[in-house]
Design a protein around this motif. Sequence first.
Motif, PDB file in Angstrom:
ATOM      1  N   UNK A  95       4.553 -10.252 -13.536  1.00 53.14           N
ATOM      2  CA  UNK A  95       5.977 -10.302 -13.191  1.00 53.14           C
ATOM      3  C   UNK A  95       6.306  -9.204 -12.184  1.00 53.14           C
ATOM      4  N   UNK A  96       7.499  -9.271 -11.640  1.00 58.50           N
ATOM      5  CA  UNK A  96       7.963  -8.289 -10.662  1.00 58.50           C
ATOM      6  C   UNK A  96       7.995  -6.891 -11.279  1.00 58.50           C
ATOM      7  N   UNK A  97       7.644  -5.898 -10.466  1.00 60.23           N
ATOM      8  CA  UNK A  97       7.716  -4.501 -10.906  1.00 60.23           C
ATOM      9  C   UNK A  97       9.149  -4.112 -11.270  1.00 60.23           C
ATOM     10  N   UNK A  98       9.288  -3.231 -12.240  1.00 66.38           N
ATOM     11  CA  UNK A  98      10.601  -2.655 -12.552  1.00 66.38           C
ATOM     12  C   UNK A  98      10.785  -1.326 -11.832  1.00 66.38           C
ATOM     13  N   UNK A  99       9.715  -0.817 -11.251  1.00 65.73           N
ATOM     14  CA  UNK A  99       9.717   0.453 -10.528  1.00 65.73           C
ATOM     15  C   UNK A  99       8.823   0.252  -9.316  1.00 65.73           C
ATOM     16  N   UNK A 100       9.229   0.773  -8.153  1.00 67.95           N
ATOM     17  CA  UNK A 100       8.368   0.632  -6.975  1.00 67.95           C
ATOM     18  C   UNK A 100       8.563   1.810  -6.040  1.00 67.95           C
ATOM     19  N   UNK A 101       7.623   1.968  -5.128  1.00 65.75           N
ATOM     20  CA  UNK A 101       7.703   3.010  -4.113  1.00 65.75           C
ATOM     21  C   UNK A 101       8.414   2.477  -2.882  1.00 65.75           C
ATOM     22  N   UNK A 102       9.184   3.339  -2.226  1.00 63.96           N
ATOM     23  CA  UNK A 102       9.771   3.057  -0.924  1.00 63.96           C
ATOM     24  C   UNK A 102       9.111   4.008   0.068  1.00 63.96           C
ATOM     25  N   UNK A 103       8.384   3.465   1.015  1.00 63.46           N
ATOM     26  CA  UNK A 103       7.771   4.271   2.068  1.00 63.46           C
ATOM     27  C   UNK A 103       8.744   4.285   3.235  1.00 63.46           C
ATOM     28  N   UNK A 104       9.229   5.465   3.613  1.00 64.64           N
ATOM     29  CA  UNK A 104      10.289   5.559   4.600  1.00 64.64           C
ATOM     30  C   UNK A 104       9.795   6.267   5.850  1.00 64.64           C
ATOM     31  N   UNK A 105       9.860   5.557   6.984  1.00 65.92           N
ATOM     32  CA  UNK A 105       9.418   6.137   8.247  1.00 65.92           C
ATOM     33  C   UNK A 105      10.440   5.997   9.358  1.00 65.92           C
ATOM     34  N   UNK A 106      11.420   5.135   9.208  1.00 65.22           N
ATOM     35  CA  UNK A 106      12.404   4.913  10.253  1.00 65.22           C
ATOM     36  C   UNK A 106      12.016   3.742  11.142  1.00 65.22           C
ATOM     37  N   UNK A 107      12.987   3.204  11.889  1.00 71.60           N
ATOM     38  CA  UNK A 107      12.776   1.965  12.635  1.00 71.60           C
ATOM     39  C   UNK A 107      11.693   2.052  13.712  1.00 71.60           C
ATOM     40  N   UNK A 108      11.557   3.169  14.378  1.00 73.46           N
ATOM     41  CA  UNK A 108      10.578   3.273  15.457  1.00 73.46           C
ATOM     42  C   UNK A 108       9.139   3.293  14.964  1.00 73.46           C
ATOM     43  N   UNK A 109       8.912   3.757  13.756  1.00 72.94           N
ATOM     44  CA  UNK A 109       7.552   3.869  13.219  1.00 72.94           C
ATOM     45  C   UNK A 109       7.217   2.758  12.227  1.00 72.94           C
ATOM     46  N   UNK A 110       8.159   1.837  11.998  1.00 76.58           N
ATOM     47  CA  UNK A 110       7.948   0.824  10.969  1.00 76.58           C
ATOM     48  C   UNK A 110       6.838  -0.163  11.330  1.00 76.58           C
ATOM     49  N   UNK A 111       6.851  -0.700  12.534  1.00 81.97           N
ATOM     50  CA  UNK A 111       5.831  -1.690  12.911  1.00 81.97           C
ATOM     51  C   UNK A 111       4.413  -1.116  12.792  1.00 81.97           C
TER      52      UNK A 111
END
Length: 150
Positions: A95-111
Amino acid sequence: MALHWKLVVDCRDPNALADFWAAALEYVVEDPSEFIAQLRESGQLPDAAVVEHGGGYRFAGLAAIRHPDDPFVPLSGIGEGRRVLFQGVPEAKTVKNRLHLDLQVGPDALAPLVTRLESLGAERVAWVDQGPAGSWWVMRDPEGNEFCAG
């Protein structure tokens, strides 16, 4: 006083998932080889509890990663700061996770981040666009655990 903590992830292959997340987060996989050798020599650890992985010995059902700048115990490799422990369980994720990580880099580094994560074995699930609140990719790691990159 604040508590020390670590995030624990149930998974089928702790060592492979530790390798993925160490590469994804630019963390270090903990190396317990010396500690395992001592435990085996003293008869405190059976051979069945050990696997060869990454050029050394690891616990068969546990692997961990730590932030490269945080202190650690040299003998065991165990981090004393930011740390994620991968714990082997017999069942697959269902099933879907109840907790997850958000990796944050910003729009220019996302791709470039998403491309790198895919090269490590992650897959894109859905693009989420919340307008001014932000946008990100929902992704899955090699065992299907959801996380976000944005």
